[in-house]
Design a protein around this motif. Structure first.
Motif, PDB file in Angstrom:
ATOM      1  N   LEU A   1       6.428 -12.619  -5.880  1.00  0.00           N
ATOM      2  CA  LEU A   1       5.949 -12.420  -7.251  1.00  0.00           C
ATOM      3  C   LEU A   1       5.504 -10.972  -7.449  1.00  0.00           C
ATOM      4  CD1 LEU A   1       3.938 -15.699  -7.999  1.00  0.00           C
ATOM      5  CD2 LEU A   1       6.390 -15.236  -8.247  1.00  0.00           C
ATOM      6  N   MET A   2       4.964 -10.345  -6.417  1.00  0.00           N
ATOM      7  CA  MET A   2       4.597  -8.922  -6.519  1.00  0.00           C
ATOM      8  C   MET A   2       5.842  -8.072  -6.746  1.00  0.00           C
ATOM      9  SD  MET A   2       4.753  -5.843  -4.741  1.00  0.00           S
ATOM     10  CE  MET A   2       4.774  -6.070  -2.979  1.00  0.00           C
ATOM     11  N   GLN A   3       6.895  -8.285  -5.947  1.00  0.00           N
ATOM     12  CA  GLN A   3       8.119  -7.496  -6.100  1.00  0.00           C
ATOM     13  C   GLN A   3       8.724  -7.705  -7.487  1.00  0.00           C
ATOM     14  OE1 GLN A   3      10.005  -9.241  -2.634  1.00  0.00           O
ATOM     15  NE2 GLN A   3       9.877  -7.299  -1.512  1.00  0.00           N
TER      16      GLN A   3
ATOM     17  N   LEU B   1      -0.020  -3.774  -8.868  1.00  0.00           N
ATOM     18  CA  LEU B   1       0.263  -2.465  -8.284  1.00  0.00           C
ATOM     19  C   LEU B   1       1.059  -2.577  -6.989  1.00  0.00           C
ATOM     20  CD1 LEU B   1      -3.245  -0.870  -8.939  1.00  0.00           C
ATOM     21  CD2 LEU B   1      -1.190  -0.773 -10.377  1.00  0.00           C
ATOM     22  N   GLY B   2       0.663  -3.459  -6.112  1.00  0.00           N
ATOM     23  CA  GLY B   2       1.393  -3.639  -4.855  1.00  0.00           C
ATOM     24  C   GLY B   2       1.347  -2.413  -3.967  1.00  0.00           C
ATOM     25  N   ASP B   3       0.183  -1.811  -3.850  1.00  0.00           N
ATOM     26  CA  ASP B   3       0.052  -0.529  -3.140  1.00  0.00           C
ATOM     27  C   ASP B   3       0.477  -0.582  -1.678  1.00  0.00           C
ATOM     28  OD1 ASP B   3      -0.814   0.786  -5.384  1.00  0.00           O
ATOM     29  OD2 ASP B   3      -2.942   0.697  -4.871  1.00  0.00           O
ATOM     30  N   CYS B   4       0.275  -1.703  -1.003  1.00  0.00           N
ATOM     31  CA  CYS B   4       0.610  -1.759   0.427  1.00  0.00           C
ATOM     32  C   CYS B   4       2.041  -2.208   0.663  1.00  0.00           C
ATOM     33  CB  CYS B   4      -0.370  -2.655   1.167  1.00  0.00           C
ATOM     34  SG  CYS B   4      -0.102  -4.426   0.905  1.00  0.00           S
ATOM     35  N   GLY B   5       2.778  -2.447  -0.379  1.00  0.00           N
ATOM     36  CA  GLY B   5       4.177  -2.827  -0.221  1.00  0.00           C
ATOM     37  C   GLY B   5       4.383  -4.278   0.163  1.00  0.00           C
ATOM     38  N   GLY B   6       3.317  -5.060   0.152  1.00  0.00           N
ATOM     39  CA  GLY B   6       3.454  -6.484   0.434  1.00  0.00           C
ATOM     40  C   GLY B   6       2.987  -6.903   1.807  1.00  0.00           C
ATOM     41  N   SER B   7       2.221  -6.052   2.478  1.00  0.00           N
ATOM     42  CA  SER B   7       1.768  -6.391   3.829  1.00  0.00           C
ATOM     43  C   SER B   7       0.392  -7.065   3.844  1.00  0.00           C
ATOM     44  CB  SER B   7       1.760  -5.149   4.713  1.00  0.00           C
ATOM     45  OG  SER B   7       0.876  -4.180   4.184  1.00  0.00           O
ATOM     46  N   CYS B   8      -0.062  -7.524   2.689  1.00  0.00           N
ATOM     47  CA  CYS B   8      -1.315  -8.288   2.586  1.00  0.00           C
ATOM     48  C   CYS B   8      -2.519  -7.455   3.032  1.00  0.00           C
ATOM     49  CB  CYS B   8      -1.221  -9.581   3.398  1.00  0.00           C
ATOM     50  SG  CYS B   8      -2.380 -10.851   2.859  1.00  0.00           S
ATOM     51  N   SER B   9      -2.529  -6.184   2.660  1.00  0.00           N
ATOM     52  CA  SER B   9      -3.632  -5.335   3.115  1.00  0.00           C
ATOM     53  C   SER B   9      -4.249  -4.492   2.003  1.00  0.00           C
ATOM     54  CB  SER B   9      -3.147  -4.421   4.243  1.00  0.00           C
ATOM     55  OG  SER B   9      -2.099  -3.598   3.805  1.00  0.00           O
ATOM     56  N   CYS B  10      -3.938  -4.776   0.727  1.00  0.00           N
ATOM     57  CA  CYS B  10      -4.532  -3.953  -0.334  1.00  0.00           C
ATOM     58  C   CYS B  10      -5.165  -4.787  -1.456  1.00  0.00           C
ATOM     59  CB  CYS B  10      -3.496  -3.004  -0.928  1.00  0.00           C
ATOM     60  SG  CYS B  10      -2.258  -3.800  -1.980  1.00  0.00           S
ATOM     61  N   ALA B  11      -4.654  -5.982  -1.690  1.00  0.00           N
ATOM     62  CA  ALA B  11      -5.137  -6.881  -2.756  1.00  0.00           C
ATOM     63  C   ALA B  11      -4.927  -6.325  -4.159  1.00  0.00           C
ATOM     64  CB  ALA B  11      -6.593  -7.275  -2.539  1.00  0.00           C
ATOM     65  N   THR B  12      -4.028  -5.355  -4.315  1.00  0.00           N
ATOM     66  CA  THR B  12      -3.732  -4.859  -5.666  1.00  0.00           C
ATOM     67  C   THR B  12      -2.608  -5.660  -6.334  1.00  0.00           C
ATOM     68  OG1 THR B  12      -2.153  -3.179  -4.904  1.00  0.00           O
ATOM     69  CG2 THR B  12      -4.475  -2.512  -5.092  1.00  0.00           C
ATOM     70  N   CYS B  13      -2.325  -6.808  -5.765  1.00  0.00           N
ATOM     71  CA  CYS B  13      -1.348  -7.721  -6.379  1.00  0.00           C
ATOM     72  C   CYS B  13      -2.031  -9.032  -6.735  1.00  0.00           C
ATOM     73  CB  CYS B  13      -0.176  -7.961  -5.434  1.00  0.00           C
ATOM     74  SG  CYS B  13      -0.694  -8.762  -3.897  1.00  0.00           S
ATOM     75  N   HIS B  14      -3.350  -8.968  -6.905  1.00  0.00           N
ATOM     76  CA  HIS B  14      -4.133 -10.165  -7.218  1.00  0.00           C
ATOM     77  C   HIS B  14      -3.721 -10.754  -8.563  1.00  0.00           C
ATOM     78  CE1 HIS B  14      -8.362 -11.754  -8.548  1.00  0.00           C
ATOM     79  NE2 HIS B  14      -7.631 -12.741  -8.060  1.00  0.00           N
TER      80      HIS B  14
ATOM     81  N   ARG C   1      -4.633 -15.684  -6.088  1.00  0.00           N
ATOM     82  CA  ARG C   1      -3.651 -15.504  -5.010  1.00  0.00           C
ATOM     83  C   ARG C   1      -3.213 -14.047  -4.979  1.00  0.00           C
ATOM     84  NH1 ARG C   1      -1.289 -20.063  -2.555  1.00  0.00           N
ATOM     85  NH2 ARG C   1      -0.623 -18.429  -1.095  1.00  0.00           N
ATOM     86  N   LEU C   2      -2.657 -13.664  -3.820  1.00  0.00           N
ATOM     87  CA  LEU C   2      -2.008 -12.364  -3.737  1.00  0.00           C
ATOM     88  C   LEU C   2      -0.523 -12.588  -3.990  1.00  0.00           C
ATOM     89  CD1 LEU C   2      -3.832 -10.765  -0.680  1.00  0.00           C
ATOM     90  CD2 LEU C   2      -4.312 -10.483  -3.126  1.00  0.00           C
ATOM     91  N   CYS C   3      -0.007 -11.908  -5.001  1.00  0.00           N
ATOM     92  CA  CYS C   3       1.367 -12.186  -5.436  1.00  0.00           C
ATOM     93  C   CYS C   3       2.411 -11.788  -4.391  1.00  0.00           C
ATOM     94  CB  CYS C   3       1.640 -11.481  -6.764  1.00  0.00           C
ATOM     95  SG  CYS C   3       0.752 -12.238  -8.141  1.00  0.00           S
ATOM     96  N   CYS C   4       2.028 -10.928  -3.433  1.00  0.00           N
ATOM     97  CA  CYS C   4       2.996 -10.555  -2.392  1.00  0.00           C
ATOM     98  C   CYS C   4       3.176 -11.656  -1.359  1.00  0.00           C
ATOM     99  CB  CYS C   4       2.594  -9.255  -1.709  1.00  0.00           C
ATOM    100  SG  CYS C   4       1.105  -9.374  -0.686  1.00  0.00           S
ATOM    101  N   GLN C   5       2.336 -12.679  -1.431  1.00  0.00           N
ATOM    102  CA  GLN C   5       2.408 -13.754  -0.437  1.00  0.00           C
ATOM    103  C   GLN C   5       3.127 -14.990  -0.978  1.00  0.00           C
ATOM    104  OE1 GLN C   5       1.221 -13.079   2.849  1.00  0.00           O
ATOM    105  NE2 GLN C   5       1.411 -11.122   1.770  1.00  0.00           N
TER     106      GLN C   5
HETATM  107 FE1  FES Z   1      -0.879  -5.310  -0.995  1.00  0.00          FE
HETATM  108 FE2  FES Z   1      -0.179  -7.723  -1.902  1.00  0.00          FE
HETATM  109  S1  FES Z   1       0.816  -5.840  -2.233  1.00  0.00           S
HETATM  110  S2  FES Z   1      -1.850  -7.210  -0.647  1.00  0.00           S
END
Ligand code: FES
Length: 106
Positions: A24-26, A37-50, A83-87
């Protein structure tokens, strides 16, 4: 084509195409949806995809991992449906899923 609807904090709605296996983040970033925003690219380490996933889809989502739960503890306005959309990867059973976006990610 499957779709996802993102709703910005001000009510602006974006119904966008959602290819399977994209997160969902992508999907939000692909479609320039403000508020993800997806700042970490989806590695579950930024929470900017909340995002807040509409409860209607709750039982079709993957479980929250320990890492995701830890990251969600740090978001400004957590809710029960945070949820985090990258997950969350798009799958047919999530067609039409609605994700509301928090104000802090604008
Ligand atoms: Fe960084 Fe989801 S994109 S935690």
């Amino acid at each position: 084509m499957l779709t996802v609807t993102f709703i910005e904090h001000d009510g602006t709605t974006h119904r966008v195409p959602a290819p399977t296996e994209r997160t969902l983040m992508q999907i939000a970033v692909d479609n320039a949806v403000p508020g993800i925003l997806g700042d970490c690219g989806g590695s579950c380490s930024c929470a900017t995809c909340h995002g807040y996933v509409h409860p209607q889809w709750a039982d079709r989502l993957p479980p929250v991992s320990e890492t995701e739960a830890f990251m969600l503890e740090g978001v400004p306005e957590p809710r029960g449906n945070s949820r985090l959309c990258c997950q969350i990867k798009m799958r047919p059973e999530l067609d039409g899923v609605v994700v509301q976006l928090p104000q802090e990610q604008v």
